[in-house]
Design a protein around this motif. Structure first.
Motif, PDB file in Angstrom:
ATOM      1  N   UNK A   7       0.838  -1.201   0.000  1.00  0.00           N
ATOM      2  CA  UNK A   7       0.000   0.000   0.000  1.00  0.00           C
ATOM      3  C   UNK A   7       0.877   1.256   0.000  1.00  0.00           C
ATOM      4  N   UNK A   8       1.969   1.204   0.781  1.00  0.00           N
ATOM      5  CA  UNK A   8       2.881   2.345   0.835  1.00  0.00           C
ATOM      6  C   UNK A   8       3.578   2.554  -0.503  1.00  0.00           C
ATOM      7  N   UNK A   9       3.914   1.430  -1.157  1.00  0.00           N
ATOM      8  CA  UNK A   9       4.655   1.519  -2.417  1.00  0.00           C
ATOM      9  C   UNK A   9       3.778   1.973  -3.572  1.00  0.00           C
ATOM     10  N   UNK A  11       6.651  -3.342  -6.979  1.00  0.00           N
ATOM     11  CA  UNK A  11       5.294  -2.804  -7.055  1.00  0.00           C
ATOM     12  C   UNK A  11       5.102  -2.272  -8.477  1.00  0.00           C
ATOM     13  N   UNK A  12       4.347  -3.007  -9.299  1.00  0.00           N
ATOM     14  CA  UNK A  12       4.181  -2.574 -10.683  1.00  0.00           C
ATOM     15  C   UNK A  12       3.261  -1.356 -10.783  1.00  0.00           C
ATOM     16  N   UNK A  13       3.535  -0.510 -11.772  1.00  0.00           N
ATOM     17  CA  UNK A  13       2.702   0.673 -11.981  1.00  0.00           C
ATOM     18  C   UNK A  13       1.328   0.280 -12.526  1.00  0.00           C
ATOM     19  N   UNK A  14       1.282  -0.852 -13.230  1.00  0.00           N
ATOM     20  CA  UNK A  14      -0.005  -1.311 -13.769  1.00  0.00           C
ATOM     21  C   UNK A  14      -0.130  -2.805 -13.552  1.00  0.00           C
ATOM     22  N   UNK A  15      -1.344  -3.308 -13.676  1.00  0.00           N
ATOM     23  CA  UNK A  15      -1.613  -4.719 -13.396  1.00  0.00           C
ATOM     24  C   UNK A  15      -1.146  -5.657 -14.496  1.00  0.00           C
ATOM     25  N   UNK A  16      -1.395  -6.942 -14.285  1.00  0.00           N
ATOM     26  CA  UNK A  16      -0.951  -7.962 -15.217  1.00  0.00           C
ATOM     27  C   UNK A  16      -1.754  -7.945 -16.512  1.00  0.00           C
TER      28      UNK A  16
END
Ligand SMILES: [Zn+2]
Length: 234
Positions: free
Chosen positions: A107-109, A170-175
């Protein structure tokens, strides 16, 4: 001659689908070889694969080894140490293991990840290390391949992993998987996506992501097309 040999090519789509391409390991109907462009990664990629993950049609671990020139895939549950897995001397401090990370940390990332993928190293207590040196000088990264529970099993069965640096992505967007695979966390990536995004961060080569994901996009497209033709066998 067996009855199968006598069947003209293409007449048995189900039979053809069960044959795997020797190069990319996918069923011939999902062969991705045309889209694979090898990447000369500097940091070695080792995938430890949970035995039950092997049969997944949408699995990407084998694909990682076809795309990344310095990589290896080892199916199994436990090993005595990294030296035994690779069959050569290693310095554990120079290896990182991609870890799932806690929900609070994620959540922080997430805020930081708005501008792009974020990869951090954790200290022994699981707190993020701010110094860029924490990510420098890596010989290789270890990625656990399987669903969340399987990855967790691999983690606990191989305590030597604790000697490696713990990395969290922590990816900027999902898979790209979208709704094809159900994972407990929305941001869960395929092994290929996790490897590509981590290496792009570590080697500061953003282009790695697109080159590596090209065959994955093709896999998903072929899979979806196949799904609409025959509802079963997903
Ligand atoms: Zn192929």
């Amino acid at each position: 001659m067996t009855p199968a040999d006598a069947t003209p090519e293409g007449a048995t789509p189900e039979g053809a689908a069960s044959l795997a391409c020797p190069a990319c390991g996918k069923p011939l109907s999902l062969c991705l070889c045309a889209a694979i462009r090898p990447i000369d990664n500097k940091i070695f990629v080792l995938i430890l694969q949970h035995p039950q993950e092997k049969a997944q049609a949408l699995g990407t671990a084998h694909l990682v080894t076809r795309i990344f020139q310095r990589s290896a895939l080892k199916p199994g549950l436990s090993w005595p140490g990294l030296k035994r897995v690779l069959g050569r001397e290693v310095e554990m401090k120079r290896w990182g293991v991609l870890y799932l990370g806690s929900a609070t940390l994620k959540a922080r990332m997430q805020e930081q990840a708005a501008a792009g993928d974020v990869l951090i190293a954790l200290d022994r207590k699981g707190e993020p290390l701010a110094s860029p040196a924490a990510l420098a000088g890596l010989d290789g990264i270890i990625v656990l391949d399987g669903n969340w529970a399987q990855a967790k099993a691999l983690w606990w069965r191989n305590p030597w992993l604790l000697k490696a640096r713990r990395l969290v992505l922590q990816p900027a967007s999902g898979s790209l998987y979208g709704a094809l695979r159900r994972e407990p966390r929305a941001e869960s990536l395929s092994t290929l996506e996790a490897v590509a995004r981590s290496l792009a961060c570590l080697e500061a080569r953003a282009e790695i992501v697109e080159t590596a994901l090209e065959p994955f996009r093709l896999l998903l497209k072929k899979y979806r097309d196949r799904g609409t033709r025959s509802a079963g066998h997903l």
